[in-house]
Motif scaffolding. Structure first.
Motif, PDB file in Angstrom:
ATOM      1  N   GLU A  54       0.836  -1.195   0.000  1.00 27.49           N
ATOM      2  CA  GLU A  54       0.000   0.000   0.000  1.00 27.49           C
ATOM      3  C   GLU A  54       0.872   1.247   0.000  1.00 27.49           C
ATOM      4  N   ILE A  55       0.307   2.335  -0.492  1.00 28.08           N
ATOM      5  CA  ILE A  55       1.038   3.594  -0.572  1.00 28.08           C
ATOM      6  C   ILE A  55       0.231   4.694   0.132  1.00 28.08           C
ATOM      7  N   TYR A  56       0.947   5.494   0.926  1.00 29.62           N
ATOM      8  CA  TYR A  56       0.343   6.587   1.692  1.00 29.62           C
ATOM      9  C   TYR A  56       1.158   7.856   1.468  1.00 29.62           C
ATOM     10  N   CYS A  57       0.533   9.004   1.702  1.00 23.70           N
ATOM     11  CA  CYS A  57       1.287  10.255   1.662  1.00 23.70           C
ATOM     12  C   CYS A  57       0.769  11.206   2.729  1.00 23.70           C
ATOM     13  N   THR A  92      -1.661  15.084   8.210  1.00 25.54           N
ATOM     14  CA  THR A  92      -2.815  14.228   7.971  1.00 25.54           C
ATOM     15  C   THR A  92      -2.486  13.211   6.878  1.00 25.54           C
ATOM     16  N   TRP A  93      -2.493  11.934   7.235  1.00 28.70           N
ATOM     17  CA  TRP A  93      -2.187  10.875   6.282  1.00 28.70           C
ATOM     18  C   TRP A  93      -3.326  10.665   5.290  1.00 28.70           C
ATOM     19  N   ARG A  94      -2.961  10.278   4.077  1.00 29.78           N
ATOM     20  CA  ARG A  94      -3.952   9.919   3.065  1.00 29.78           C
ATOM     21  C   ARG A  94      -3.500   8.628   2.384  1.00 29.78           C
ATOM     22  N   LYS A  95      -4.376   7.620   2.401  1.00 32.48           N
ATOM     23  CA  LYS A  95      -4.081   6.383   1.675  1.00 32.48           C
ATOM     24  C   LYS A  95      -4.426   6.602   0.213  1.00 32.48           C
ATOM     25  N   ILE A  96      -3.497   6.294  -0.677  1.00 29.83           N
ATOM     26  CA  ILE A  96      -3.689   6.568  -2.094  1.00 29.83           C
ATOM     27  C   ILE A  96      -4.333   5.369  -2.786  1.00 29.83           C
ATOM     28  N   ARG A  97      -5.433   5.636  -3.470  1.00 26.70           N
ATOM     29  CA  ARG A  97      -6.091   4.626  -4.294  1.00 26.70           C
ATOM     30  C   ARG A  97      -5.718   4.890  -5.743  1.00 26.70           C
ATOM     31  N   HIS A  98      -5.059   3.947  -6.360  1.00 28.00           N
ATOM     32  CA  HIS A  98      -4.611   4.160  -7.729  1.00 28.00           C
ATOM     33  C   HIS A  98      -5.785   4.047  -8.700  1.00 28.00           C
ATOM     34  N   GLU A 149      12.578  -5.899  -9.964  1.00 28.34           N
ATOM     35  CA  GLU A 149      11.542  -5.251 -10.769  1.00 28.34           C
ATOM     36  C   GLU A 149      11.609  -3.726 -10.644  1.00 28.34           C
ATOM     37  N   VAL A 150      11.165  -3.069 -11.694  1.00 28.29           N
ATOM     38  CA  VAL A 150      11.047  -1.604 -11.706  1.00 28.29           C
ATOM     39  C   VAL A 150       9.566  -1.253 -11.874  1.00 28.29           C
ATOM     40  N   HIS A 151       9.033  -0.499 -10.920  1.00 29.34           N
ATOM     41  CA  HIS A 151       7.643  -0.055 -10.965  1.00 29.34           C
ATOM     42  C   HIS A 151       7.603   1.458 -10.807  1.00 29.34           C
ATOM     43  N   VAL A 152       6.704   2.107 -11.511  1.00 27.48           N
ATOM     44  CA  VAL A 152       6.608   3.568 -11.494  1.00 27.48           C
ATOM     45  C   VAL A 152       5.234   3.986 -10.989  1.00 27.48           C
ATOM     46  N   PHE A 153       5.238   4.897 -10.005  1.00 27.27           N
ATOM     47  CA  PHE A 153       3.980   5.476  -9.528  1.00 27.27           C
ATOM     48  C   PHE A 153       3.943   6.950  -9.932  1.00 27.27           C
ATOM     49  N   ASP A 154       2.961   7.314 -10.749  1.00 24.57           N
ATOM     50  CA  ASP A 154       2.759   8.693 -11.180  1.00 24.57           C
ATOM     51  C   ASP A 154       1.918   9.390 -10.116  1.00 24.57           C
ATOM     52  N   ALA A 155       2.548  10.307  -9.377  1.00 25.88           N
ATOM     53  CA  ALA A 155       1.863  10.956  -8.251  1.00 25.88           C
ATOM     54  C   ALA A 155       0.781  11.921  -8.705  1.00 25.88           C
ATOM     55  N   VAL A 156       0.841  12.403  -9.943  1.00 27.87           N
ATOM     56  CA  VAL A 156      -0.172  13.331 -10.454  1.00 27.87           C
ATOM     57  C   VAL A 156      -1.414  12.566 -10.885  1.00 27.87           C
TER      58      VAL A 156
END
Length: 387
Positions: A92-95, A104-110, A170-177
């Motif tokens: 999972e990814i959070y920001c 304030t944490w936010r869990k990111i839903r892709h 492995e290489v994985h890319v997360f586009d934050a925008v």
């Protein structure tokens, strides 16, 4: 603020620098032979100018307490991905915004794509509003593992029915925008699958150094071009650091990387520091004042004037003892300081012992006076915590 407040000892935590503030979250320590995760609803902030700690509560969609997560700073936000909690590895990814004071944490839903499989002890690079993740140790379903594909090496000791654990490259890319995941097709010879390695980015290239590759620890260096997604190996032209894992690699210039600490092939905690010139491919061991402070599974963040801020970690072999967790901040100077920084530090350091300096303090230019007054608290004689 309580000037003697100090963050708790920890290893496997996340830390990033935003402005003059070091932010520390998560990790674990050992209590009575048990690994205890640090609280997930608090963030520790260290003012690098004043040398003072403060702790803030966190709210929102708070991630679980864990260690081995991969953290980075992007546009004033701390992003964390992966890690190991009480239920094992996660994907999972959070920001959280580090600049608004709310934490304030936010869990990111892709929106698009699929995240990497659950893993910890991975690394990442930040490039063009995206976070690029590499490697790590984690689990996959047996149906998702092709034993002919060398991007995932199975840890034979952990095979359980339909679930496999192992190392990957492995290489994985997360586009934050766009909040989307992708897995680019890379070219060239990729590094062997690994975890507990170190990485850093310079321009449009990401570098990977060392780590645990199955049952050994390496010191090899590989480069990934983010524009062509092509891997290449860097063959040093000089003596290199010994193989290690749980070390750090930090970009300190347009062509320089600073390596510190780690656990050697012989399971020895390391305290050596090295600079790599990526253009000349030359390693150079550097002198520093922390040779008596070995560290592994610590964090290293780039600061101002090419400083590297190392926080926490363990000073013993966590594979055998796991008791020596640390909470000091070590600042490594890797480049000559500008004149303003030299003047600021000299005055702040010597002000209390020099009557002439005290009498003439009011004559300083306003900008320097403000900087000195802030910096004075760092060199206050009564402080217990220094670096």
């Amino acid at each position: 603020m309580d000037s003697e407040l100090v963050a708790r000892e920890r290893s496997g935590h996340t830390a990033v620098v935003e402005g003059d503030l070091l932010h520390v979250w998560g990790g674990y320590l050992s209590i009575a032979d048990e690994e205890v995760f640090l609280p997930n609803n608090e963030i520790w902030v260290y003012d690098l100018e004043r040398g003072a700690w403060e702790v803030f509560p966190m709210s929102g969609e708070v991630p679980p307490s864990m260690s081995g997560t991969c953290g980075c700073s992007l546009n004033g936000h701390l992003y964390i991905f992966g890690g190991c909690d009480h239920n094992g590895q996660t994907n999972e990814i959070y920001c959280v915004n580090l600049t608004d004071g709310k934490y304030t944490w936010r869990k990111i839903r892709h929106e698009i794509g699929s995240p990497p499989s659950p893993r910890d002890k991975l690394s990442c690079w930040v490039y063009n509003e995206s976070i690029i993740y590499f490697g790590g140790y984690g689990r996959k379903l047996l149906t998702n593992v092709d034993r002919r594909n060398r991007s995932f090496i199975v840890d034979e000791a952990s095979w359980m029915e339909d679930v496999l654990w192992g190392w990957n490259n492995e290489v994985h890319v997360f586009d934050a925008v766009k909040s989307c995941w992708s897995e680019p097709q890379t070219h060239g010879r990729a590094p062997a699958p690994r975890a507990a390695h170190a990485s850093a980015a310079v321009g449009c290239r990401g570098y990977v150094c060392g780590g645990r590759v199955m049952e050994t620890r390496t010191s090899d260096i590989h480069c990934l071009d983010f524009q062509t997604w092509t891997w290449s190996e860097i063959i040093p032209v000089s003596a290199s650091p010994v193989g290690r894992s749980w070390h750090t690699l930090t970009a300190v210039s347009d062509g320089g990387l600073f390596l510190f600490g780690g656990l050697s092939v012989e399971c020895k905690p390391m305290s050596d520091g090295w600079l790599l010139d990526v253009e000349t491919k030359n390693w150079r061991e550097v002198e520093h004042p922390y040779k008596n402070k070995p560290r592994l599974w610590h964090t290293a963040s780039p600061g101002k004037d090419s400083d590297v801020i190392v926080f926490g970690g363990s000073c013993d072999s966590i594979l055998l003892v796991d008791t020596g967790h640390c909470n000091d901040a070590l600042v490594f100077q890797t480049q000559p300081y500008p004149l303003f920084r030299i003047c600021e530090d000299f005055i702040a350091m010597n002000l209390m012992n020099c009557e002439t300096l005290r009498d003439q303090l009011h004559l300083l230019p306003p900008k320097l006076l403000t900087a000195v007054q802030t910096r004075m608290s760092f060199y206050r004689p009564s402080k217990k915590q220094r670096y």
